[in-house]
Design an enzyme around this catalytic site. Sequence first.
Site, short mmCIF file in Angstrom:
data_model
loop_
_atom_site.label_atom_id
_atom_site.label_comp_id
_atom_site.label_asym_id
_atom_site.label_seq_id
_atom_site.Cartn_x
_atom_site.Cartn_y
_atom_site.Cartn_z
CG HIS A 1 -14.17 -0.84 -1.46
ND1 HIS A 1 -14.18 -1.25 -2.77
CD2 HIS A 1 -15.26 -1.44 -0.89
CE1 HIS A 1 -15.21 -2.06 -2.99
NE2 HIS A 1 -15.87 -2.18 -1.86
CG ASN B 1 -17.29 -0.62 -17.67
OD1 ASN B 1 -16.08 -0.43 -17.76
ND2 ASN B 1 -17.83 -1.36 -16.71
CB CYS C 1 -2.56 2.87 17.55
SG CYS C 1 -4.09 3.79 17.85
CB VAL D 1 -8.33 3.11 -1.94
CG1 VAL D 1 -9.32 2.06 -1.46
CG2 VAL D 1 -7.27 2.48 -2.84
CG ASP D 2 -8.08 7.10 -6.85
OD1 ASP D 2 -8.87 8.07 -6.82
OD2 ASP D 2 -8.23 6.13 -7.61
CE1 TYR E 1 -4.13 -1.64 -0.29
CE2 TYR E 1 -3.01 -3.27 1.06
CZ TYR E 1 -4.05 -2.92 0.23
OH TYR E 1 -5.01 -3.85 -0.11
CB THR F 1 -18.21 -0.72 -11.47
OG1 THR F 1 -19.43 -0.81 -12.21
CG2 THR F 1 -18.16 0.64 -10.76
#
Length: 230
Positions: free
Chosen positions: A106, A198, A133, A90-91, A53, A173
């Site tokens: 997500h 698409n 954390c 997730v960008d 990631y 998608t």
Amino acid sequence: MRKIVILTGAGISAESGIETFRAEDGLWAQHRVEDVATPEGFMRDPELVVNFYNARRAQAAEVTPNAAHRALAQLEAEHDGEVVVITQNVDDLHERGGTQTLYHMHGHLKGALCASCDHRWPAPMVMAAGDACPSCNAPAARPDIVWFGEMPYDMDVLVGHIAQADIFVAIGTSGNVYPAAGFVAEARHAGAHTIEFNLEPSAVGNQFAEHRIGPASQTVTEWVAEILAK
């Protein structure tokens, strides 16, 4: 004042240079999904997952929003009804493109999550396995990404928006990942007009009333111009 709910997937970011999950080369092709996108994979090898990631975060930082991202922001700003964007990505290209009402179902590359206490905070550009954390100090930092087997974020809110939609749109998608792949059925049941954008029909393409085939930067931009001209 029609409400428009828009679901976006990897295809809208692909034109900006973000590799899709099913690309034949690149980051995803180098790893098994079970190793880098599941809680079990993180437990087995957190360093591998965190580094994966980190690479995705670095890649996302190098690209820019494309015409489709900007068109959706224009639609939100100028449409006389409500516009809600739900993304599987997730960008942060939607944010940088100007979208305001946005749900990352997500998760987000720019977020960190404590696997011990669920505290969230902004992720550094480079995370390390075993990072502490800031809330509970447990060495359990992980990317704030919804992995396979985990529940997407804000599902109750998203389902509520879909139930109120007059127009439901899916852009780029695959139709292979649930629960997002089931949104079109919920929208149809609620009476929405459904449109798929698409390069080719998705796995649930037969459930859409309308199809626009081609690059999102072209088809979405044309559609937004049509909506705003009405």
